[in-house]
Design a protein around this motif. Structure first.
Motif, short mmCIF file in Angstrom:
data_model
loop_
_atom_site.label_atom_id
_atom_site.label_comp_id
_atom_site.label_asym_id
_atom_site.label_seq_id
_atom_site.Cartn_x
_atom_site.Cartn_y
_atom_site.Cartn_z
N GLU A 64 0.83 -1.21 0.00
CA GLU A 64 0.00 0.00 0.00
C GLU A 64 0.87 1.27 0.00
OE1 GLU A 64 -3.83 -1.70 2.58
OE2 GLU A 64 -2.00 -1.07 3.61
N TRP A 65 1.95 1.25 0.81
CA TRP A 65 2.88 2.39 0.83
C TRP A 65 3.37 2.68 -0.59
CZ3 TRP A 65 3.51 5.95 4.33
CH2 TRP A 65 3.45 5.68 5.69
N LYS A 66 3.64 1.60 -1.33
CA LYS A 66 4.23 1.78 -2.67
C LYS A 66 3.25 2.43 -3.65
CE LYS A 66 7.80 -1.79 -2.43
NZ LYS A 66 8.18 -3.18 -2.77
N LYS A 67 1.96 2.39 -3.29
CA LYS A 67 0.95 2.98 -4.18
C LYS A 67 0.57 4.41 -3.80
CE LYS A 67 -1.25 -1.43 -4.75
NZ LYS A 67 -2.33 -2.12 -4.04
N THR A 68 1.08 4.90 -2.66
CA THR A 68 0.67 6.24 -2.20
C THR A 68 1.87 7.19 -2.24
OG1 THR A 68 1.11 5.52 0.05
CG2 THR A 68 -1.18 5.49 -0.65
N PRO A 69 1.62 8.49 -2.38
CA PRO A 69 2.74 9.45 -2.34
C PRO A 69 3.37 9.41 -0.95
CG PRO A 69 0.63 10.54 -2.89
CD PRO A 69 0.31 9.15 -2.49
N LEU A 70 4.69 9.31 -0.89
CA LEU A 70 5.36 9.18 0.41
C LEU A 70 5.42 10.54 1.11
CD1 LEU A 70 8.36 6.81 -0.29
CD2 LEU A 70 6.04 6.27 0.45
N PRO A 71 5.18 10.56 2.43
CA PRO A 71 5.33 11.81 3.18
C PRO A 71 6.82 12.17 3.28
CG PRO A 71 4.97 9.98 4.69
CD PRO A 71 4.84 9.42 3.30
N SER A 72 7.13 13.43 3.42
CA SER A 72 8.52 13.82 3.64
C SER A 72 8.81 13.76 5.14
CB SER A 72 8.75 15.24 3.14
OG SER A 72 9.95 15.73 3.72
N LEU A 73 9.81 12.97 5.51
CA LEU A 73 10.18 12.81 6.92
C LEU A 73 11.45 13.60 7.24
CD1 LEU A 73 9.69 8.97 7.26
CD2 LEU A 73 8.08 10.78 7.87
N ASP A 74 11.93 14.33 6.25
CA ASP A 74 13.21 15.01 6.39
C ASP A 74 13.22 15.94 7.60
OD1 ASP A 74 15.83 15.29 5.46
OD2 ASP A 74 15.32 17.24 4.60
#
Lengths: 238, 238
Positions: free
Chosen positions: B218-228
């Motif tokens: 599921e993570w791979k299908k959604t835009p990743l949040p920026s954790l920087d």
């Protein structure tokens, strides 16, 4: 109205004043709840009586929903779909923090699926308090819940955990039902290496709180405390 | 006078009101301290300024003792023998609870040896809050601190932890320095099995708090949040 699920702290020792363990903001959250999820009606009412309700509101008015080891996944899902999405619910455990070694995590899962906002309020955790007070290394630690019941399996498991503690510098943490504490304690003393540090923490946050950390060789030279029927946490590290 | 060492909670997010996270009793403890052990003078003063002192007493009067990764065991022992035994000291970490993945445990050890009473006050722990909010199983969990830095070693370690999670039903918890978060996040997505649940919790207790739990697929299908540069905790379970 936005639905919300609050994960709320409970006391570890029911006679301990809440001002020592809960953020004062908790009073406000309790006053705004539309319902409470608890392990039993008895523990729910004991909890609600700790707080002062706004005028015209009483703890008796608050709908309860019981979540414990007998609740099925289907019941949790149905409650989540029908009730949780409609208001502000609190979730407590019988002692300490919910969703640590209790069925609360399943409710959190359903809330997240239904896009119900989940918030956690800090409070006492016997796992964390015992680790802090033990003086044992805490760069890495593992909580195992209850260990094996059968003696030969338990012995084997203690050996495995001790080997992992030594190899990976982990502090191992586990609990036992109070009436079996003494038996586990003796098994630990008879199984762990002489040099291993064993910590026993009991009656945490109560007047009678004690946290003792000794090497096995030292424990064997001192009179053992009675842990019978006392809530206790066991920890060891090498 | 009986010597005492209080293990005190700090905020996770410095802008969050203390009434939401600390027991109100903490104010009283701070007012009665003879000294504070902290990671730096800056964090000590930022902490003390959160509280109101009794008339005639100021946070500037309080002796500080600095305990961090540069403090030697010998220095801790000497402080314990000379100062700790003489009064009521508080011990804080830069964020959250002390004696969890910081050098505080060594001070607790010395205090216990010297028969100084040690008390812990509950408060926010990013490890525990992230576990509660993740919805992941919590019957068993392991905190690993920081994982390996070098890419091939890290990959191997993630595989080992995933195998243990599967075999023993453990939820695995670890952290990373904020500027390396994104790299670890990507490595997790590329290494864990599609079915594994990965939770990322960031900015805990802040207005921007988020805790997302998804399967790797599921993570791979959604835009990743920026954790920087955001303080984050990573958790996974199978």
């Amino acid at each position: 109205m936005n639905a919300k699920l609050y994960l709320l702290p409970n006391l570890l020792d029911p006679s301990s004043p809440k001002e020592m363990h809960f953020p004062s903001y908790l009073e406000q959250i309790i006053g705004g709840l539309d319902g409470l999820i608890a392990e039993s009606p008895k523990s729910a009412y004991a909890y609600l009586k700790l707080f002062t309700f706004p005028p015209g509101k009483s703890f008796r008015d608050l709908p309860l929903w019981i979540l414990n080891e007998h609740t099925t996944d289907k019941e949790i899902r149905e409650f989540g779909e029908k009730e949780l999405i409609k208001g502000i619910w609190g979730l407590i455990s019988d002692a300490g923090l919910p969703c640590l070694a209790d069925p609360g995590a399943k409710m959190v899962r359903v809330a997240k699926e239904k896009e119900v906002e989940v918030k956690a309020i800090s409070g006492p955790s016997s796992i964390i308090l015992s680790l802090m007070l033990s003086g044992l290394p805490s760069q890495k630690f593992s909580f195992h819940g209850y260990l094996e019941k059968e003696a030969s399996l338990l012995k084997k498991q203690i050996h495995t955990l001790e080997l992992a503690a030594l190899k990976e510098k982990i502090t191992q943490i586990f609990i036992e039902t109070p009436y079996r504490n003494q038996k586990l304690f003796e098994m630990l003393l008879n199984t762990l290496s002489e040099k291993t540090f064993l910590c026993v923490a009991w009656d945490l946050t109560a007047q009678t709180e004690e946290v003792r950390t000794l090497r096995i060789s030292e424990w064997k030279k001192t009179p053992l405390p009675s842990l019978d029927k006392k809530p206790a946490v066991f920890l060891f590290a090498t």
